[in-house]
Structure formats: structure tokens, C-alpha cells
Scaffold this active site. Structure first.
Site, PDB file in Angstrom:
ATOM      1  N   ARG A  10      -3.152   7.372  15.514  1.00 52.58           N
ATOM      2  CA  ARG A  10      -1.823   7.454  14.908  1.00 52.58           C
ATOM      3  C   ARG A  10      -1.086   8.616  15.568  1.00 52.58           C
ATOM      4  O   ARG A  10      -1.688   9.408  16.302  1.00 52.58           O
ATOM      5  CB  ARG A  10      -1.936   7.709  13.414  1.00 52.58           C
ATOM      6  N   SER A  12       0.817  11.078  13.984  1.00 52.46           N
ATOM      7  CA  SER A  12       1.111  12.289  13.221  1.00 52.46           C
ATOM      8  C   SER A  12       0.468  13.475  13.934  1.00 52.46           C
ATOM      9  O   SER A  12      -0.484  13.312  14.716  1.00 52.46           O
ATOM     10  CB  SER A  12       0.556  12.179  11.806  1.00 52.46           C
ATOM     11  N   THR A 126       1.676  14.414  -5.848  1.00 52.41           N
ATOM     12  CA  THR A 126       0.537  13.719  -5.245  1.00 52.41           C
ATOM     13  C   THR A 126       0.776  12.223  -5.298  1.00 52.41           C
ATOM     14  O   THR A 126       1.297  11.703  -6.269  1.00 52.41           O
ATOM     15  CB  THR A 126      -0.805  14.038  -5.930  1.00 52.41           C
ATOM     16  N   SER A 128      -1.750  10.169  -4.812  1.00 48.83           N
ATOM     17  CA  SER A 128      -3.079   9.592  -4.963  1.00 48.83           C
ATOM     18  C   SER A 128      -3.427   9.461  -6.441  1.00 48.83           C
ATOM     19  O   SER A 128      -3.370  10.436  -7.194  1.00 48.83           O
ATOM     20  CB  SER A 128      -4.080  10.500  -4.234  1.00 48.83           C
ATOM     21  N   ARG A 130      -6.294   9.002  -7.635  1.00 57.29           N
ATOM     22  CA  ARG A 130      -7.514   9.802  -7.837  1.00 57.29           C
ATOM     23  C   ARG A 130      -7.153  11.254  -8.183  1.00 57.29           C
ATOM     24  O   ARG A 130      -7.675  11.833  -9.140  1.00 57.29           O
ATOM     25  CB  ARG A 130      -8.369   9.765  -6.554  1.00 57.29           C
ATOM     26  N   ARG A 148       5.159  11.391  -0.453  1.00 62.20           N
ATOM     27  CA  ARG A 148       4.661  10.688   0.735  1.00 62.20           C
ATOM     28  C   ARG A 148       4.976  11.520   1.964  1.00 62.20           C
ATOM     29  O   ARG A 148       5.673  12.502   1.895  1.00 62.20           O
ATOM     30  CB  ARG A 148       5.330   9.296   0.878  1.00 62.20           C
ATOM     31  N   GLY A 149       4.485  11.070   3.093  1.00 62.64           N
ATOM     32  CA  GLY A 149       4.754  11.763   4.351  1.00 62.64           C
ATOM     33  C   GLY A 149       3.528  12.520   4.819  1.00 62.64           C
ATOM     34  O   GLY A 149       2.570  12.694   4.075  1.00 62.64           O
ATOM     35  N   ASN A 150       3.565  12.980   6.065  1.00 57.09           N
ATOM     36  CA  ASN A 150       2.407  13.683   6.598  1.00 57.09           C
ATOM     37  C   ASN A 150       2.352  15.111   6.057  1.00 57.09           C
ATOM     38  O   ASN A 150       3.209  15.528   5.287  1.00 57.09           O
ATOM     39  CB  ASN A 150       2.380  13.602   8.129  1.00 57.09           C
ATOM     40  N   CYS A 240      -6.332   1.122  -3.024  1.00 60.57           N
ATOM     41  CA  CYS A 240      -5.641   2.395  -3.224  1.00 60.57           C
ATOM     42  C   CYS A 240      -5.232   2.593  -4.677  1.00 60.57           C
ATOM     43  O   CYS A 240      -4.914   3.695  -5.089  1.00 60.57           O
ATOM     44  CB  CYS A 240      -4.411   2.483  -2.337  1.00 60.57           C
TER      45      CYS A 240
END
Ligand code: PBG
Length: 299
Positions: A10, A12, A126, A128, A130, A148-150, A240
Site C-alpha cells: 500500500r 501509506s 476509534t 474499531s 474492538r 478514519r485515515g492513516n 470487521c
């Protein structure tokens, strides 16, 4: 042997850093080989305005890389194991898992406050489920909001005060040299990490001569632990949108695996661990999944 080995990744900053690290390690062992980094933008990198579970889950970051392997436009792909779905295409295999980086989750907060000291109602970023479930278990009086995002993008969103704190993986920050941002490190018991977190996986075509060559950068203990966690993932058929996590570590001849699971609607989070001979890693991962599905708790 082919002349130039094409290594897909990828694009990123984190993915490129990881891939350059893999290429350097391979060059140390095979000074005569040449490598070319091939950056591939994935669907997960393009769609940044929706949460991952709404646009198709884990495969998003790896489908394009696997297609490039299958149609022979790259020779190996470097992934974060945490982004890998439970099942790979029949034609492909993880050829090596290098020594795992720190598997834990961490908090970065605006005012440098630990989770327990954040004001009631503080907003934690977050994406996630989890992390969300486990944060709310530790602090039911806080709120979570999707992000979201890197990694650098997420840190910027925090600096712009879109959140009071965010949760990230220690491994990503270490690889980017951003450890100084960390406010608090969560133990793997208070915040069970994602399956594969902190580990890289190098995927190749089955039967390719490169598989043999990759063995020099494989770390056997990391491989066993990741495979134990992935057995757990496979048994739960996790997407997910299922809150789940697992973390395995090895102590001598033994493996200990921690797991967490909640319902898809984020209710009823429970945790458990299991211990056994490390050669039984797969059976233990599956058994831990069954214990949690049956409602097991520890304490
Ligand atoms: N979900 C995205 C992702 N995939 C891999 C990492 C870096 C950590 C790792 O290598 O496991 C991250 C960032 C994060 O979760 O903070």
C-alpha cells in the site's frame, strides 16, 4: 532467479516504511538480489468517509495486492497481518512473518491525560469496534466517535481537537518514529489487541521459489503466535464488525493466548485465556474461541 523482485505495498507512509524495512532485511541476506517497491492504492485507502465495516471489511486493504500477485504484476506483497482476512486465496501463502513489533494498543490524549483521568463525556476517536467496546468497558462514562485515515492523519485530527484522545497501535507509531506521541500504553489484558497486531506478513504465490528465500526473515515464535490468533479468528469467522481480539505469546515451550469477544451489537464483552504446549497452537486458538462463544469469562 528472476532479475528484479517486485515488492507490492500500500502507499501509506507506514506501509512504505514497513516495506522498505523488509527489502533492507532481504538485501542484507541476499546482496546480489535487486528489489523494486511497487506502490498500489487499495479501496481502503480511497474511501475515507465511511467506516470500514460499512464498505466491506478487512479485504479492502489487501485485495488489490493479492490480485497483483495472482496476475503476476508483483512477486511479493508486504501486509500488516492485522489487515489480513482469516482466509487467503488458495494460490497464495504467507511466506514469512518477521519478529513482531510491540502488539499493544496505546492512547494519545490532547492534554496528556491517562484514560482514567479523562473528564466524563470525553470523546475518544476509534473506528474499531474492538477498541470501542474495551474503552467503554474501562470507562463507561466516555463517548467514542469514528475516525478514519492513516496514522499521521489521525494524529492531525486529534491536534485539531476533533477528539479528546485517540487509540492507535504502538507498532505503527514505533515504525513511524512517533512514539513520543504516546500518552498511555494499555496492557494486553485491559485492551486485548487485534489478531496479528504488530506483525508483518509477506505473501507470495504458492510454489514460488521466493517462499524458500523468505525463510531468513521469518521469526518462528511470531509465526506460531500469529497462527494461533488466526485460528481463533477463523473459528469466529470474524468480520470487521465483530468485536474480537486475540494476543498470544510464548514462554519457553508454552503458549498463552488471551482473547476477547462481544456480540455484533457490542453487548456482552467477555475475555478469557488459555495456555498449553506451543506445538498445539492451532487447537488452543480454536478452543479459546469456543470458550468465548460459550460465554466464558475469567477473573
Ligand atoms: N488498522 C490500520 C492499521 N493496520 C496496521 C496498523 C499498524 C499496527 C500494526 O502493524 O499492527 C494500523 C494502524 C493502527 O491500528 O493504529
Amino acid at each position: 532467479m528472476r532479475k528484479i523482485i517486485r515488492v507490492g505495498t500500500r502507499t501509506s507512509e507506514l506501509a512504505i516504511t514497513q516495506t522498505n524495512w523488509v527489502i533492507e532485511k532481504l538485501k542484507e541476506n541476499y546482496p546480489d538480489l535487486e528489489f523494486e517497491l511497487v506502490g498500489i492504492t487499495t479501496k481502503g485507502d480511497m474511501i475515507l468517509d465511511r467506516s470500514l465495516d460499512k464498505i466491506g471489511g478487512k479485504g479492502l486493504f489487501i485485495n488489490e495486492l493479492e490480485n497483483a500477485l495472482l496476475n503476476n504484476s508483483i512477486d511479493m506483497a508486504v501486509h500488516s497481518m492485522k489487515d489480513m482476512p482469516a482466509k487467503l486465496p488458495d494460490e497464495l501463502v504467507i511466506g514469512a512473518i518477521p519478529k513482531r513489533e510491540d502488539p499493544r494498543d496505546i492512547l494519545v490524549s490532547l492534554e496528556g491525560k491517562a484514560l482514567k483521568d479523562l473528564q466524563k463525556g470525553s470523546v475518544i476517536g476509534t473506528g474499531s469496534v474492538r477498541r470501542e467496546v474495551q474503552i467503554l468497558e474501562l470507562r463507561p462514562d466516555l463517548n467514542t466517535k469514528p475516525i478514519r485515515g492513516n496514522v499521521p492523519t489521525r494524529l492531525n485530527k486529534l491536534m485539531e481537537h476533533q477528539f479528546d484522545a485517540i487509540v492507535l497501535a504502538m507498532a505503527g507509531l514505533k515504525r513511524l518514529g512517533l512514539e513520543d506521541k504516546v500518552t498511555e500504553i494499555f496492557s494486553h489484558e485491559e485492551m486485548v489487541p487485534a489478531v496479528g497486531q504488530g506483525a508483518l506478513g509477506i505473501e507470495v504465490r504458492k510454489g514460488d521459489e521466493l517462499h524458500e528465500l523468505l525463510k531468513v526473515i521469518n521469526d518462528e515464535d511470531s509465526e506460531i503466535c500469529i497462527n494461533a490468533e488466526r485460528a481463533f479468528l477463523q473459528r469466529l469467522n470474524g468480520s470487521c464488525s465483530t468485536p474480537l481480539g486475540a494476543y498470544a505469546h510464548i514462554c519457553g515451550d508454552y503458549i498463552k493466548i488471551y482473547g476477547m469477544l462481544a456480540e455484533d451489537d457490542k453487548t456482552d464483552p467477555r475475555k478469557a485465556f488459555i495456555e498449553g504446549k506451543k506445538e498445539n497452537f492451532e487447537e488452543l486458538g480454536l478452543k479459546l474461541a469456543d470458550m468465548l462463544q460459550a460465554g466464558g469469562k475469567y477473573d
